[in-house]
Scaffold this motif. Structure first.
Motif, PDB file in Angstrom:
ATOM      1  N   THR A   1       0.849  -1.194   0.000  1.00  0.00           N
ATOM      2  CA  THR A   1       0.000   0.000   0.000  1.00  0.00           C
ATOM      3  C   THR A   1       0.882   1.241   0.000  1.00  0.00           C
ATOM      4  N   ILE A   2       0.477   2.205  -0.806  1.00  0.00           N
ATOM      5  CA  ILE A   2       1.175   3.500  -0.785  1.00  0.00           C
ATOM      6  C   ILE A   2       0.108   4.587  -0.764  1.00  0.00           C
ATOM      7  N   SER A   3       0.235   5.487   0.209  1.00  0.00           N
ATOM      8  CA  SER A   3      -0.777   6.557   0.279  1.00  0.00           C
ATOM      9  C   SER A   3      -0.095   7.917   0.377  1.00  0.00           C
ATOM     10  N   VAL A   4      -0.732   8.905  -0.301  1.00  0.00           N
ATOM     11  CA  VAL A   4      -0.196  10.276  -0.295  1.00  0.00           C
ATOM     12  C   VAL A   4      -1.248  11.180   0.355  1.00  0.00           C
ATOM     13  N   SER A   5      -0.874  11.794   1.471  1.00  0.00           N
ATOM     14  CA  SER A   5      -1.820  12.667   2.185  1.00  0.00           C
ATOM     15  C   SER A   5      -1.309  14.092   2.142  1.00  0.00           C
ATOM     16  N   ASP A   6      -2.250  15.024   2.099  1.00  0.00           N
ATOM     17  CA  ASP A   6      -1.856  16.435   2.176  1.00  0.00           C
ATOM     18  C   ASP A   6      -2.788  17.174   3.106  1.00  0.00           C
ATOM     19  N   THR A   7      -2.407  18.388   3.387  1.00  0.00           N
ATOM     20  CA  THR A   7      -3.216  19.220   4.281  1.00  0.00           C
ATOM     21  C   THR A   7      -3.768  20.387   3.483  1.00  0.00           C
ATOM     22  N   GLY A   8      -4.183  20.079   2.244  1.00  0.00           N
ATOM     23  CA  GLY A   8      -4.562  21.130   1.314  1.00  0.00           C
ATOM     24  C   GLY A   8      -6.032  21.492   1.309  1.00  0.00           C
ATOM     25  N   VAL A   9      -6.465  21.960   0.115  1.00  0.00           N
ATOM     26  CA  VAL A   9      -7.824  22.519  -0.005  1.00  0.00           C
ATOM     27  C   VAL A   9      -8.909  21.444   0.014  1.00  0.00           C
ATOM     28  N   GLY A  10      -8.517  20.212  -0.269  1.00  0.00           N
ATOM     29  CA  GLY A  10      -9.501  19.119  -0.272  1.00  0.00           C
ATOM     30  C   GLY A  10     -10.377  19.142  -1.521  1.00  0.00           C
ATOM     31  N   ILE A  11     -11.166  18.075  -1.684  1.00  0.00           N
ATOM     32  CA  ILE A  11     -12.043  17.973  -2.871  1.00  0.00           C
ATOM     33  C   ILE A  11     -13.480  17.884  -2.373  1.00  0.00           C
ATOM     34  N   PRO A  12     -14.361  18.799  -2.845  1.00  0.00           N
ATOM     35  CA  PRO A  12     -15.755  18.735  -2.378  1.00  0.00           C
ATOM     36  C   PRO A  12     -16.375  17.358  -2.699  1.00  0.00           C
ATOM     37  N   ASP A  13     -17.295  16.884  -1.826  1.00  0.00           N
ATOM     38  CA  ASP A  13     -17.886  15.535  -1.955  1.00  0.00           C
ATOM     39  C   ASP A  13     -18.420  15.234  -3.364  1.00  0.00           C
ATOM     40  N   ASP A  14     -19.167  16.231  -3.925  1.00  0.00           N
ATOM     41  CA  ASP A  14     -19.828  15.963  -5.210  1.00  0.00           C
ATOM     42  C   ASP A  14     -18.840  15.890  -6.390  1.00  0.00           C
ATOM     43  N   HIS A  15     -17.562  16.214  -6.152  1.00  0.00           N
ATOM     44  CA  HIS A  15     -16.571  16.103  -7.241  1.00  0.00           C
ATOM     45  C   HIS A  15     -15.699  14.870  -7.115  1.00  0.00           C
ATOM     46  N   GLN A  16     -15.766  14.262  -5.905  1.00  0.00           N
ATOM     47  CA  GLN A  16     -14.787  13.191  -5.614  1.00  0.00           C
ATOM     48  C   GLN A  16     -14.871  12.021  -6.603  1.00  0.00           C
ATOM     49  N   SER A  17     -16.116  11.674  -7.046  1.00  0.00           N
ATOM     50  CA  SER A  17     -16.247  10.506  -7.932  1.00  0.00           C
ATOM     51  C   SER A  17     -15.769  10.807  -9.350  1.00  0.00           C
ATOM     52  N   ARG A  18     -15.524  12.084  -9.658  1.00  0.00           N
ATOM     53  CA  ARG A  18     -15.212  12.418 -11.053  1.00  0.00           C
ATOM     54  C   ARG A  18     -13.771  12.850 -11.304  1.00  0.00           C
ATOM     55  N   VAL A  19     -12.990  13.048 -10.210  1.00  0.00           N
ATOM     56  CA  VAL A  19     -11.644  13.608 -10.422  1.00  0.00           C
ATOM     57  C   VAL A  19     -10.708  12.677 -11.208  1.00  0.00           C
ATOM     58  N   PHE A  20     -11.077  11.371 -11.290  1.00  0.00           N
ATOM     59  CA  PHE A  20     -10.221  10.450 -12.054  1.00  0.00           C
ATOM     60  C   PHE A  20     -10.553  10.460 -13.552  1.00  0.00           C
ATOM     61  N   GLU A  21     -11.635  11.210 -13.925  1.00  0.00           N
ATOM     62  CA  GLU A  21     -11.981  11.303 -15.349  1.00  0.00           C
ATOM     63  C   GLU A  21     -10.988  12.199 -16.064  1.00  0.00           C
ATOM     64  N   ARG A  22     -10.825  11.943 -17.371  1.00  0.00           N
ATOM     65  CA  ARG A  22      -9.873  12.725 -18.154  1.00  0.00           C
ATOM     66  C   ARG A  22     -10.352  14.176 -18.293  1.00  0.00           C
ATOM     67  N   PHE A  23      -9.483  15.091 -18.063  1.00  0.00           N
ATOM     68  CA  PHE A  23      -9.719  16.532 -18.174  1.00  0.00           C
ATOM     69  C   PHE A  23     -10.705  17.076 -17.133  1.00  0.00           C
ATOM     70  N   TYR A  24     -10.999  16.276 -16.124  1.00  0.00           N
ATOM     71  CA  TYR A  24     -11.918  16.799 -15.097  1.00  0.00           C
ATOM     72  C   TYR A  24     -11.119  17.579 -14.056  1.00  0.00           C
ATOM     73  N   ARG A  25     -11.592  18.780 -13.821  1.00  0.00           N
ATOM     74  CA  ARG A  25     -10.921  19.623 -12.818  1.00  0.00           C
ATOM     75  C   ARG A  25     -11.979  20.236 -11.921  1.00  0.00           C
ATOM     76  N   VAL A  26     -11.641  20.319 -10.618  1.00  0.00           N
ATOM     77  CA  VAL A  26     -12.603  20.931  -9.684  1.00  0.00           C
ATOM     78  C   VAL A  26     -12.545  22.450  -9.854  1.00  0.00           C
ATOM     79  N   ASP A  27     -11.356  22.970  -9.768  1.00  0.00           N
ATOM     80  CA  ASP A  27     -11.183  24.422  -9.920  1.00  0.00           C
ATOM     81  C   ASP A  27     -10.298  24.633 -11.140  1.00  0.00           C
ATOM     82  N   LYS A  28     -10.965  24.976 -12.253  1.00  0.00           N
ATOM     83  CA  LYS A  28     -10.254  25.041 -13.522  1.00  0.00           C
ATOM     84  C   LYS A  28      -9.113  26.053 -13.517  1.00  0.00           C
TER      85      LYS A  28
END
Ligand code: ADP
Length: 551
Positions: free
Chosen positions: A477-504
């Protein structure tokens, strides 16, 4: 068959009866003729010697009812006749028996009356003076005899016919009876006429042949059923009226039906107009292809007409599940559209800045800013093209060289590349744990680089990026954690799609392409692993990849 046997027996009996009648009548007639002829000869002999001695007076005295005597002179004139006046009689030299008697001493003949109902026998003898004495007798012919016996003959005939009918019926039944009780299933076990043995032997060998053919057919049918039952594609066989002849389990699943649908019209199983119209077109064109959606999945349906000896004997419907293929096609189309768009945006910016510099409109002090813009957009283009190339390599899925990769060392390499950008925001990067993973080093580097790059890009000043590596005997297992801005719940399922960005704008500003996490997901999938995302807005994100250890 009974009536045929009956008819044959009946005809045989009638024929035998008729032939017997004819033969008996013929034999009797010939017998009586012979007897009568002998009698006539005896009588003639006596009469001849008496006439020689006594002449006409003897003949006059003799007058008999039974016989007729005629004395004929040598020249054929009638000297005396016991029945008719001799003067009224014609010359007799032409009579056959007279001519024969003159020549040989005796003669005989017979003649029929004009109605054929009477037959006259003649016997003649030559006397010593050259005259001829003739004796004759008439009797009814056989025809008349038969006519006379007609009544008893008819009675006998009718009796014989009735008797033969009864006998024929019984015989026919008796002959046929063993046939009706023949066990044709087991021909060799029958105890019947010897004459039937060749037939029963043939039936027996035909049975064996038919059994063999049935077994072969059954075997072929089983084989066919096994093939179509195990087919992943739906297969429906229809007759020329659209009635279902056969349907395999995959097709039952697609059209949500059961075995009961065999024998029903296909359109009662699937009432969609798209399929019924396609069926109509198949009758005209011979082949039709269409896409249908059933239970959330997409199917390619091919319908083909089956023609045997110039007439339509039915059609076959084949349905393939093309859900994945269709969605891949859609994402390919989307990807192409997105790539064009993503390439166009920086290029337009570059062209715009270059035109301004070229036209000399801007102030000299602004030129470095525009040149910097051109450099930045060009950098983005390079990044984008690099990411596209990486993704298409992963899409191709060809095999790449694998090796044991030390994940702690790999993390150090990534950190050293990203150190300067982390320092800009004063972000602390730490790594803990260590493990080896058998994989493609270049791809694993890409994955870790993208995850850490994002963890820095979407972090807050003075934030942290922690890479944790661990392993069990089953996985790494390898995990990368940060203390950043985070991803809103409704975007989490889509961030792995091509060209999908939360904050363009944030992504663009930080040189993002929208392809980083897609590459990560592909790399994990390439190594048969799974990926998990946990994130809270304004608090931080943890992305964990778990890889199975391949034994
Ligand atoms: P990009 O090139 O825009 O970073 P990615 O595919 O790497 O594209 O990421 C997709 C989007 O997911 C990003 O635009 C960003 O909005 C979001 N994202 C990715 N990683 C993080 C993270 N660690 N923290 C917050 N948001 C993230």
């Amino acid at each position: 068959m009974t009536s045929k046997i009956f008819r044959s027996i009946f005809i045989a009996v009638v024929l035998v009866l008729l032939v017997t009648l004819v033969i008996i009548t013929g034999c009797m007639s010939s017998y009586f003729d012979t007897v009568q002829q002998n009698e006539l000869r005896d009588e003639l002999e006596i009469a001849a010697s008496a006439t020689e001695k006594l002449g006409v007076p003897y003949l006059e005295a003799l007058k008999s009812d039974r016989y007729r005597l005629t004395w004929i002179a040598g020249n054929g004139d009638i000297l005396y006749d016991t029945d008719v006046d001799s003067g009224s009689m014609e010359n007799h030299t032409d009579r056959e028996e007279v001519q024969e008697a003159v020549k040989t001493g005796s003669g005989s003949s017979y003649r029929y009356s004009s109605t054929l109902t009477e037959k006259t026998l003649y016997e003649a003898v030559k006397l010593s003076d050259g005259s001829v004495l003739r004796i004759s007798v008439s009797h009814a012919t056989t025809l008349l005899l038969v006519a006379g016996m007609l009544q008893p003959i008819i009675i006998i005939f009718v009796l014989a016919v009735v008797l033969s009918m009864i006998l024929a019926t019984r015989m026919a039944k008796n002959i046929v009876k063993p046939f009706n009780h023949l066990d044709l299933e087991h021909p060799m076990e029958n105890d019947t006429y010897e004459e039937l043995s060749p037939l029963l032997n043939r039936i027996h060998s035909q049975h064996k042949q038919i059994d063999k053919q049935i077994r072969q057919l059954q075997w072929k049918k089983d084989e066919f059923n096994q093939i179509i039952e195990q087919m992943e594609e739906g297969l429906v066989l229809l007759d020329d009226n659209g009635t279902i002849l056969s349907i395999n389990p995959a097709a039952k699943e697609i059209f949500k039906t059961g075995a009961f649908c065999v024998g029903q019209d296909f359109l009662t199983v699937d009432r969609s107009s798209e399929l019924s119209q396609a069926m109509d077109r198949v009758n005209e064109n011979g082949h039709e292809e269409l896409r249908i959606s059933r239970s959330g999945r997409e199917y390619q349906v091919n319908i083909s007409r089956i023609t045997t000896e110039d007439h339509i004997s039915g059609s076959v419907l084949l349905a393939f599940d093309v859900t994945e293929q269709a969605s891949a096609e859609r994402s390919r189309q989307e990807f192409t559209a997105n790539v064009s768009h993503e390439l166009k945006t920086p290029l337009q910016s570059i062209i715009g800045s270059a035109e301004l510099i070229e036209n000399g409109i801007m102030k000299p002090e602004d030129i470095p800013r525009f040149a910097g813009n051109i450099r930045k957009e060009s950098g983005r283009l390079v990044n984008l093209i690099d990411d596209i190339i990486r993704l298409s390599q992963l899409d191709e899925g060809g095999s790449m060289p694998m090796e044991n990769v030390n994940l702690a060392d790999l993390t150090d390499e990534v950190f050293s590349v990203l150190r300067s950008s982390a320092d800009i925001q004063n972000i602390t990067m730490t790594a803990s744990g260590s493990a080896e993973l058998f994989g493609v080093k270049r791809l694993l580097f890409e994955m870790l680089y993208n995850l850490c790059d994002n963890a820095i890009k979407y972090n807050k000043p003075d934030g942290r990026v922690d890479v944790a590596i661990s392993s069990t005997d089953k996985n790494v297992t390898i995990s990368v954690s940060d203390t950043g801005v985070g991803i809103p719940d409704d975007h989490q399922s889509r961030v792995f799609e091509r060209f999908y960005r939360v904050d363009k704008s944030h992504s663009k500003q930080s040189g993002g392409t929208g392809l980083g996490l897609s590459i990560v997901k592909h790399v994990v999938q390439y190594h048969h692993g799974t990926i998990k995302l946990e994130s809270r807005e304004n608090s931080g994100t943890t992305i964990t990849a778990v890889f199975p250890i391949e034994k």
